[in-house]
Design an enzyme around this catalytic site. Structure first.
Site, PDB file in Angstrom:
ATOM      1  N   ASP A  96       0.825  -1.206   0.000  1.00 53.40           N
ATOM      2  CA  ASP A  96       0.000   0.000   0.000  1.00 53.40           C
ATOM      3  C   ASP A  96       0.867   1.267   0.000  1.00 53.40           C
ATOM      4  O   ASP A  96       1.663   1.478   0.917  1.00 53.40           O
ATOM      5  CB  ASP A  96      -0.892  -0.062   1.263  1.00 53.40           C
ATOM      6  CG  ASP A  96      -1.982   0.971   1.260  1.00 53.40           C
ATOM      7  OD1 ASP A  96      -1.978   1.837   0.370  1.00 53.40           O
ATOM      8  OD2 ASP A  96      -2.831   0.920   2.166  1.00 53.40           O
TER       9      ASP A  96
ATOM     10  N   GLY B 253      -5.276   3.418  -7.838  1.00 51.12           N
ATOM     11  CA  GLY B 253      -5.513   3.645  -9.260  1.00 51.12           C
ATOM     12  C   GLY B 253      -4.657   4.734  -9.887  1.00 51.12           C
ATOM     13  O   GLY B 253      -4.849   5.070 -11.066  1.00 51.12           O
TER      14      GLY B 253
ATOM     15  N   ASP C 132     -10.491   4.068  -1.066  1.00 53.41           N
ATOM     16  CA  ASP C 132     -11.144   3.098  -0.181  1.00 53.41           C
ATOM     17  C   ASP C 132     -12.669   3.107  -0.333  1.00 53.41           C
ATOM     18  O   ASP C 132     -13.300   4.160  -0.355  1.00 53.41           O
ATOM     19  CB  ASP C 132     -10.831   3.422   1.281  1.00 53.41           C
ATOM     20  CG  ASP C 132      -9.389   3.123   1.613  1.00 53.41           C
ATOM     21  OD1 ASP C 132      -8.565   3.034   0.682  1.00 53.41           O
ATOM     22  OD2 ASP C 132      -9.086   2.978   2.797  1.00 53.41           O
TER      23      ASP C 132
HETATM   24  C1  GAL Z   1      -5.518   2.257   3.006  1.00 51.11           C
HETATM   25  C2  GAL Z   1      -5.998   1.102   2.161  1.00 51.11           C
HETATM   26  C3  GAL Z   1      -6.975   0.293   2.988  1.00 51.11           C
HETATM   27  C4  GAL Z   1      -6.258  -0.222   4.222  1.00 51.11           C
HETATM   28  C5  GAL Z   1      -5.615   0.927   4.995  1.00 51.11           C
HETATM   29  C6  GAL Z   1      -4.722   0.440   6.139  1.00 51.11           C
HETATM   30  O1  GAL Z   1      -4.650   3.034   2.271  1.00 51.11           O
HETATM   31  O2  GAL Z   1      -6.601   1.599   0.997  1.00 51.11           O
HETATM   32  O3  GAL Z   1      -7.534  -0.743   2.229  1.00 51.11           O
HETATM   33  O4  GAL Z   1      -5.301  -1.144   3.827  1.00 51.11           O
HETATM   34  O5  GAL Z   1      -4.838   1.734   4.148  1.00 51.11           O
HETATM   35  O6  GAL Z   1      -4.115   1.478   6.832  1.00 51.11           O
END
Ligand code: GAL
Length: 680
Positions: free
Chosen positions: A411, A470, A491
């Site tokens: 991420d 994306g 999200d």
């Molecule tokens: C976001 C991600 C989520 C989750 C979260 C955890 O950036 O899109 O799905 O993983 O971080 O902190």
């Protein structure tokens, strides 16, 4: 005849009196305030509808001016009011609430009467003075107050209808209602007692990697499993159905799977592709984030595993158990279970105290025939502030493999800060976080290329899930960094706005989906979700059918985001329909796109390996769609077809595309998911 034609308005000491001539009857006009109505039926993008307060519970304030009365909402918002011809006008002021100072919200207020647009504010921004809305209502039966996201997403769109009121004829209140039905209903038939083999029809593995595949089937237990023609190096456990071993040759193997119980035997062909590519069908499983967020622990993960088995979901092909953020130690959390050394002396990551033995946890998961995943960031910190992989990518990939993990979600998070701190002449330095080509593209790809390479060097197959929302058209290059799936969106949340907007944005990436590469519109928001604050999904039942149907049509990774110990019958019905899952897992790996729209009806078509087509008739509007459909050529259909309703698992019609038609009745925000197979 419109009532307004018969109305004479006379103002009397603040009270409006309307003389209405209906024959000889005279009715007096009254004011009914919007905030006196039941606002709870409104749908909105965030929070709950507020009476005489902003969405954050503060005094309604627009451009420095405060208001005592009104409706505080959040885009995208919609409130439907039954007027039944009893209102003559709607008067209000609208604007964005000052409480979001420092943000960049935009929103447009729109009034619809009996489906026609009557008034719009134009796009409004923070600081714009309240705009007056004065709409003559004539004999309208239904009014809809809508706020759109103004075209820039709905972040911080705290929107207010203030001093909002109706002038009415002979009534003192109005009913509000939500046109999206609330009553849940179960469509998926219960599996029969005889065995039926479920799950993927093809499985990819790399030569030399440990092989693990669970043959799944529904039907009475005990059940015995066989795999006929299994290549040398692989074995099946007849009791559990788990195939393990190792293959060394790049080759395609066709195996016959069998499941036998007291009621009968089922048989199905299964293709094993030993080669470079893995995740030949979209990953299916569970992820901890949407339910536990920062409260995840090894114990909760084990309980999710047990629930996966006990609920029977495991028999439908659900495989991965993925730990999201918060298994690592944290930079500054007050929660002591998250505090500790981030890495050992040689740089190996140290899981936090809630995850005392990652290898034992992975073994436990594998012992059930399931697979296990985890999460990190290419930046120094994850989105939640836990230790990321920056500078330790190789070490981390090695740890994951050593522990026996099968999946990594990687991420972006704090990687933006890494770029910001580069010297200005660094080729990876870019000035903004939009990353849309050129040098920016290198920047966007780099961290995933690094981790993708290290994952490939490990002696086991690890599915690589790229998460950067994306940016830079990731679907165009995700494969080149060894990505197996990539998020195409920010999200998801459990609101119609969120789900709808994600859906409307998916077509552009569709051509890039193929076996081993999947566009990921984020996890399923059904069941008990809540990011640490558990509640039943706010999506209505029809919206949930639409959500699961489209994720299947999109060949999206199917990751359950709910508390697995609180699975209710309705949610289980959404997750155990093997004919719907089969659409998602179809070996051809094509992603549906919208090929035809009729008003608010969007028709999505997915080509399937056997030559048939899965088609979703999706209603995005607020009226039931009721029509006789004839434009089969638009859906790529020509000839005689058997139409099967996949949710009900029932053939419903034979259609000749030249002469025939198909009656469609699609509920508001609902779907008809059909398969069209050529008639033999
Ligand atoms: C976001 C991600 C989520 C989750 C979260 C955890 O950036 O899109 O799905 O993983 O971080 O902190």
């Amino acid at each position: 005849m419109k009532i307004t034609r018969n109305i004479k308005i006379v103002a009397l000491k603040g009270l409006l009196i309307i003389s209405c001539l209906f024959g000889t009857t005279t009715l007096s006009a009254q004011t009914v305030w919007l905030d006196e109505l039941d606002l709870s039926t409104a749908t909105q993008g965030y929070g709950i509808p507020m009476k005489n307060k902003s969405i954050d519970g503060k005094t309604l304030t627009i451009a420095g001016k405060t208001f005592e009365r009104g409706f505080g909402s959040h885009s995208e918002s919609s409130l439907t009011i039954e007027l039944n011809g009893k209102a003559t006008e709607f008067i209000a002021q609208v604007g964005i609430d000052d409480e979001v100072a420092g943000q960049k919200p935009a929103a447009e207020f729109v009034v619809y009467g009996d489906g026609e647009k009557l008034w719009s504010s134009g796009v409004m921004r923070l600081g714009d003075a309240a705009r007056p809305c004065n709409v003559k209502l004539g004999g309208l039966r239904k009014l809809e107050l809508v706020v759109t996201d103004g075209g820039n997403g709905n972040y911080y769109d705290h929107v207010d209808w203030v001093d909002a009121r109706f002038t009415t004829i002979g009534v003192t209140t109005f009913k509000t209602f939500n046109p999206v039905a609330s009553v849940s209903y179960i469509l998926t038939p219960k599996p029969s007692a005889e065995p039926r083999i479920t799950g993927a029809k093809v499985f990819g593995v790399r030569p030399g990697s440990p092989f693990q595949y669970l043959v799944t089937a529904t039907g009475d237990r005990p059940m015995t499993f066989y795999a006929l023609g299994l290549p040398k190096g692989l074995n099946i456990n007849a009791k559990t159905g788990i195939i393990t071993g190792q293959l060394s040759k790049v080759r395609t193997y066709i195996v016959t799977l069998k499941a036998k119980n007291a009621k009968g035997t089922a048989e199905r062909k299964f293709r094993i592709e030993c080669g470079d590519r893995i995740a030949l069908t979209p990953p299916m499983g569970w992820n901890s984030w949407n339910c536990f967020a920062n409260e995840v622990s090894a114990d909760k993960v084990k309980r999710a595993v047990n629930a996966m088995v006990k609920s029977g979901l495991i028999n439908h092909g659900w495989t991965y158990i993925n730990i999201d953020d918060f298994w690592e130690n944290h930079r500054d959390s007050k929660d002591q279970t998250l505090r500790g050394k981030l890495r050992d002396e040689v740089g190996n990551i140290i899981p936090n105290s809630r995850f005392s033995d990652m290898k034992a946890l992975a073994d436990y998961v594998h012992g059930q025939g399931l697979k296990i995943g985890l999460y990190s960031s290419p930046g120094p910190w994850t989105c939640g502030g836990s230790a990321g992989s920056y500078g330790y990518e190789k070490k981390d990939a090695e740890s994951y493999a050593k522990w026996g993990f099968d999946y990594l979600k990687y991420d972006w998070c704090s990687y933006g800060n890494v770029i910001d701190s580069l010297p200005d002449n660094d080729p990876y330095k870019v000035s903004s976080l939009s990353y849309n080509g050129g040098n920016e593209l290198n920047t966007a790809m780099k961290p995933f290329k690094v981790m993708g390479k290290f994952l490939r060097q490990q002696p086991r197959d690890i599915v690589f899930s790229v998460c950067q929302y994306g940016m830079s058209d990731v679907w165009k290059w995700g494969d080149s960094v060894n990505g197996n799936c990539w998020r195409t969106t920010n999200d998801i949340t459990d609101t119609w706005t969120s789900v709808k907007n994600i859906i409307l944005d998916q077509d552009k990436s569709a051509p890039y989906a193929k076996p081993g590469n999947w566009n990921d519109p984020d996890m399923l928001v059904i069941g008990t979700v809540g990011w640490g604050n558990p509640h039943p999904s706010k999506l209505k039942p029809d919206e949930q059918y639409l959500h699961v149907s489209l994720w299947s049509l999109f060949s999206a990774p199917l990751l359950i985001g709910c508390d697995m110990e609180k699975l209710d019958d309705f949610t289980l019905n959404l997750l155990t329909n093997d004919e719907v899952i089969e659409i998602n897992q179809d070996p051809l790996g094509k992603q549906a796109t919208c090929v035809h729209t009729i008003g608010d009806l969007r028709i999505y078509v997915k080509e399937l390996e056997d030559g048939s087509r899965a088609i979703g008739f999706c209603n995005f509007g607020l009226e039931t769609v009721d029509l006789a459909y004839k434009d089969f050529d638009k859906l790529g259909l020509k000839g005689q077809f058997v139409v099967r309703d996949l949710w009900r698992q029932k053939d419903i019609s034979n259609v000749n595309t030249q002469t025939g038609q198909l009656a469609l009745k699609v509920p508001v925000h609902g779907v008809l998911l059909y398969k069209f197979s050529s008639k033999k």
